[in-house]
Design a protein around this motif. Structure first.
Motif, PDB file in Angstrom:
ATOM      1  N   UNK A   1       1.168  -1.224  -0.235  1.00  0.00           N
ATOM      2  CA  UNK A   1      -0.013   0.110   0.222  1.00  0.00           C
ATOM      3  C   UNK A   1       0.553   1.601   0.168  1.00  0.00           C
ATOM      4  N   UNK A   2       2.205   1.429  -0.171  1.00  0.00           N
ATOM      5  CA  UNK A   2       2.950   2.024  -0.064  1.00  0.00           C
ATOM      6  C   UNK A   2       3.389   2.923  -1.524  1.00  0.00           C
TER       7      UNK A   2
ATOM      8  N   UNK B   1      -9.582 -11.867   3.368  1.00  0.00           N
ATOM      9  CA  UNK B   1     -10.632 -11.383   2.842  1.00  0.00           C
ATOM     10  C   UNK B   1     -10.772 -10.090   2.593  1.00  0.00           C
ATOM     11  N   UNK B   2     -10.479  -8.844   2.498  1.00  0.00           N
ATOM     12  CA  UNK B   2     -10.445  -7.262   2.338  1.00  0.00           C
ATOM     13  C   UNK B   2      -9.689  -7.201   0.325  1.00  0.00           C
ATOM     14  N   UNK B   3      -8.501  -7.978   0.244  1.00  0.00           N
ATOM     15  CA  UNK B   3      -8.028  -7.736  -0.624  1.00  0.00           C
ATOM     16  C   UNK B   3      -8.708  -8.546  -1.636  1.00  0.00           C
ATOM     17  N   UNK B   4      -9.791  -9.612  -1.182  1.00  0.00           N
ATOM     18  CA  UNK B   4     -10.408 -10.139  -2.191  1.00  0.00           C
ATOM     19  C   UNK B   4     -11.551  -9.388  -2.657  1.00  0.00           C
ATOM     20  N   UNK B   5     -12.523  -8.978  -1.318  1.00  0.00           N
ATOM     21  CA  UNK B   5     -14.106  -8.114  -1.563  1.00  0.00           C
ATOM     22  C   UNK B   5     -12.965  -6.668  -2.071  1.00  0.00           C
ATOM     23  N   UNK B   6     -12.369  -6.331  -2.456  1.00  0.00           N
ATOM     24  CA  UNK B   6     -11.858  -5.128  -3.000  1.00  0.00           C
ATOM     25  C   UNK B   6     -11.577  -5.354  -4.421  1.00  0.00           C
ATOM     26  N   UNK B   7     -11.841  -6.778  -4.806  1.00  0.00           N
ATOM     27  CA  UNK B   7     -11.375  -6.903  -6.473  1.00  0.00           C
ATOM     28  C   UNK B   7      -9.712  -7.786  -6.382  1.00  0.00           C
ATOM     29  N   UNK B   8      -9.042  -7.664  -5.367  1.00  0.00           N
ATOM     30  CA  UNK B   8      -7.745  -8.355  -5.700  1.00  0.00           C
ATOM     31  C   UNK B   8      -8.273 -10.372  -6.033  1.00  0.00           C
ATOM     32  N   UNK B   9      -6.975 -10.631  -6.389  1.00  0.00           N
ATOM     33  CA  UNK B   9      -6.666 -12.086  -6.288  1.00  0.00           C
ATOM     34  C   UNK B   9      -5.924 -12.897  -4.432  1.00  0.00           C
ATOM     35  N   UNK B  10      -6.923 -13.314  -4.136  1.00  0.00           N
ATOM     36  CA  UNK B  10      -5.940 -14.115  -2.291  1.00  0.00           C
ATOM     37  C   UNK B  10      -6.139 -15.176  -2.183  1.00  0.00           C
ATOM     38  N   UNK B  11      -5.452 -15.812  -1.474  1.00  0.00           N
ATOM     39  CA  UNK B  11      -5.598 -17.114  -0.875  1.00  0.00           C
ATOM     40  C   UNK B  11      -5.178 -17.256   0.465  1.00  0.00           C
ATOM     41  N   UNK B  12      -5.413 -18.232   0.808  1.00  0.00           N
ATOM     42  CA  UNK B  12      -4.887 -18.124   2.587  1.00  0.00           C
ATOM     43  C   UNK B  12      -4.446 -19.199   2.613  1.00  0.00           C
TER      44      UNK B  12
ATOM     45  N   UNK C   1      -7.503  -1.210   6.247  1.00  0.00           N
ATOM     46  CA  UNK C   1      -7.644  -0.662   5.134  1.00  0.00           C
ATOM     47  C   UNK C   1      -8.097  -0.100   4.094  1.00  0.00           C
ATOM     48  N   UNK C   2      -6.560   0.238   3.914  1.00  0.00           N
ATOM     49  CA  UNK C   2      -5.977   0.707   2.649  1.00  0.00           C
ATOM     50  C   UNK C   2      -6.449  -0.381   1.727  1.00  0.00           C
ATOM     51  N   UNK C   3      -6.286  -1.556   1.510  1.00  0.00           N
ATOM     52  CA  UNK C   3      -5.949  -3.077   1.237  1.00  0.00           C
ATOM     53  C   UNK C   3      -8.171  -2.712   0.613  1.00  0.00           C
ATOM     54  N   UNK C   4      -8.414  -2.906   1.852  1.00  0.00           N
ATOM     55  CA  UNK C   4     -10.491  -3.125   1.487  1.00  0.00           C
ATOM     56  C   UNK C   4     -10.662  -1.932   1.006  1.00  0.00           C
ATOM     57  N   UNK C   5      -9.891  -0.885   0.389  1.00  0.00           N
ATOM     58  CA  UNK C   5      -9.949   0.154  -0.419  1.00  0.00           C
ATOM     59  C   UNK C   5      -9.868   0.572  -1.810  1.00  0.00           C
ATOM     60  N   UNK C   6      -8.801  -1.232  -2.210  1.00  0.00           N
ATOM     61  CA  UNK C   6      -8.679  -1.388  -3.162  1.00  0.00           C
ATOM     62  C   UNK C   6      -7.225  -1.066  -3.851  1.00  0.00           C
ATOM     63  N   UNK C   7      -6.487  -0.847  -2.717  1.00  0.00           N
ATOM     64  CA  UNK C   7      -5.028  -0.003  -3.070  1.00  0.00           C
ATOM     65  C   UNK C   7      -4.213  -0.363  -3.664  1.00  0.00           C
TER      66      UNK C   7
END
Length: 494
Positions: A192-193, A375-386, A288-294
């Motif tokens: 997010x930087x 979870x936040x990354x995925x909801x913001x349109x990113x691809x995430x694996x856990x 917070x930044x990932x949730x915003x789709x940064x």
């Protein structure tokens, strides 16, 4: 073999097991003297072939870790990278795996034996690790100087990768940045930087800490350290204190935190240095930044251990809690609701208070935050694996750091027996192969081998012996108790 970098030619050791290691290559100038507390500056160039067969000096710290070098006053050229290049790297275009060590933003180095990149390089990656400033030099607040200097060092190392990794056979357009614990926290921050944008394509973050500091708290920590060091908490005073004096002062302040915490959580986990939400280098909390789709264009793979805090308890890094009133104090320090404590008590009815305490602390500091990042990354349109590290064997617990020797393929490294709970057996070696392969596949293609999260479900891979298992959706059980618990930057206790 000689490799040409933008600063000059370098030569590593001979090819061993199909891999050439090039160690201790400067990516920035020594951050001392006129450069102390400043952003990293370009490394001086050289003309003759530089012998790079040994790790560079580590950053100022007091830690003495098994098999790793120690810092000595006078060691200054601490900003170096290491590269492990497989034989096939001459063909070019290999995925790059860039590793950031952990250590509570206070200690550690790239020279730790369990971080050797040989096995990952044999799997088809060009592996890079780096040293960066830790402790006060890297994360202490100094008025008039940039916060998060350790993160800025990491950005400088990533720029070195972009400019030089093709010479080692790596693809500068396919870089995966990875780390564990505070290194995993650094990965989340880099995502997010603004200064790290476009420097990597994928991210692997294991056991990401939930803690970050406000500028106000970072300044309060500096005041405590400066008072113990006997200097004024201003730039002139801090610059007058040699690094060893600030290391010693920080150790003393951390030891005092149980009775007089700088922030409430320090009474339980006295980690003085965290990334600072300064609004410039680090504009916002990564969650917070990932949730915003940064960082929606960055593929993310996260993992945490099932019993994170048991390691911290075993090595004496957290406060002992054995009574209900002490557990209530923890809840107050973390601003946890009463129903969460009640839920853990109901879920673990026969467990001692210590066990419940460590379960809650591990979730609060690592597990829940790491999972929410995905979870936040995925909801913001990113691809995430856990994934979760759940391997148990005899008395060996799935605790903080145990997953790293498995994923690196370094089960026989010095000190790994303590981390993994004994001598590895055949099941362990098979698990290590699976975990290493998942890292390599993710770095190459973005797919570690199991489904990505969706906006409606949280599938999770559990690494275990004798076999792994996959849960389709992991939003119930104890996790449901955390639903209303927020995470945000820490503030001073007083």
């Amino acid at each position: 073999m000689v490799f040409r970098t933008t600063s000059g030619p370098v030569r590593g050791g001979g090819c061993v097991d199909g891999v050439t290691a090039v160690l201790g290559v400067p990516y920035a100038a020594a951050p001392f003297g006129a450069r102390r507390f400043r952003e990293p500056q370009p490394a001086p160039a050289w003309d003759e072939v530089r012998d790079c067969t040994a790790f560079g000096p580590i950053a100022p710290q007091s830690a003495r870790l098994p098999g790793a070098p120690v810092w000595r006053p006078g060691d200054e050229d601490v900003l170096t990278v290491n590269v492990w290049a497989p034989e096939r790297a001459e063909e070019g275009g290999l995925p790059v795996f860039f590793w950031l060590h952990g250590g509570a933003h206070t200690f550690g180095s790239s020279a730790q034996p369990d971080f050797d990149g040989t096995a990952l390089a044999r799997a088809g990656l060009v592996v890079v690790s780096c040293n960066f400033r830790v402790g006060f030099e890297g994360f202490g607040h100094v008025p008039g100087f940039p916060d998060n200097r350790g993160l800025l060092d990491q950005v400088a190392a990533l720029r070195w990768v972009r400019e030089n990794i093709a010479a080692f056979g790596g693809d500068p357009g396919n870089v995966t940045v990875a780390g564990h614990s505070s290194g995993g926290g650094s990965v989340a921050c880099l995502m997010v930087m603004p200064r790290a944008r476009a420097l990597f394509r994928r991210a692997v973050a294991h056991s990401v800490p939930s803690l970050h500091h406000t500028v106000e708290l970072a300044a309060a920590v500096t005041e405590r350290i400066a008072a113990v060091a006997g200097v004024a908490p201003i730039a002139e005073g801090l610059l007058s204190a040699p690094p060893e004096a600030l290391v010693a002062a920080a150790d003393k302040v951390a030891a005092q935190c149980a009775s007089d915490p700088v922030a409430a959580i320090h009474a339980f986990s006295p980690v003085l240095f965290q990334p600072v939400i300064d609004g410039e280098v680090l504009p916002a909390d990564p969650l917070r930044a990932l949730a915003a789709g940064t960082a929606a264009d960055v593929d993310l793979l996260v993992c945490h251990a099932v019993e994170e805090a048991w390691f911290l308890h075993t090595v004496g890094a957290v406060r002992e809690v054995t009574t209900e009133p002490e557990l209530a104090d923890l809840a107050e320090a973390l601003d946890l609701p009463a129903h969460l404590l009640d839920g853990y008590r109901a879920s673990m009815p026969d467990a001692p208070v210590l066990d419940r305490y460590l379960a809650i602390l591990g979730a609060a500091q690592f597990g829940e935050y790491t999972t929410r990042l995905a979870e936040h990354h995925a909801r913001a349109g990113g691809r995430a694996h856990l994934a979760r590290f759940a391997r148990r064997r005899d008395a060996a617990r799935p605790w903080h750091t145990a997953d790293i020797p498995f994923a690196f393929g370094n089960l026989d490294a010095v000190g790994a027996d303590f981390l993994i709970g004994g001598t590895p057996d055949g099941h362990d070696r098979a698990l290590s192969h699976r975990m290493l392969r998942s890292w390599a596949d993710f770095a190459a293609t973005g797919d570690p081998g199991w489904p990505a999260l969706t906006t409606d479900a949280t599938p999770v891979k559990s690494w275990a012996v004798p076999a792994d298992h996959l849960t389709d959706d992991d939003r119930g059980g104890l996790r449901a108790l955390w639903r209303d618990v927020g995470f945000g930057p820490l503030r001073p206790a007083h």
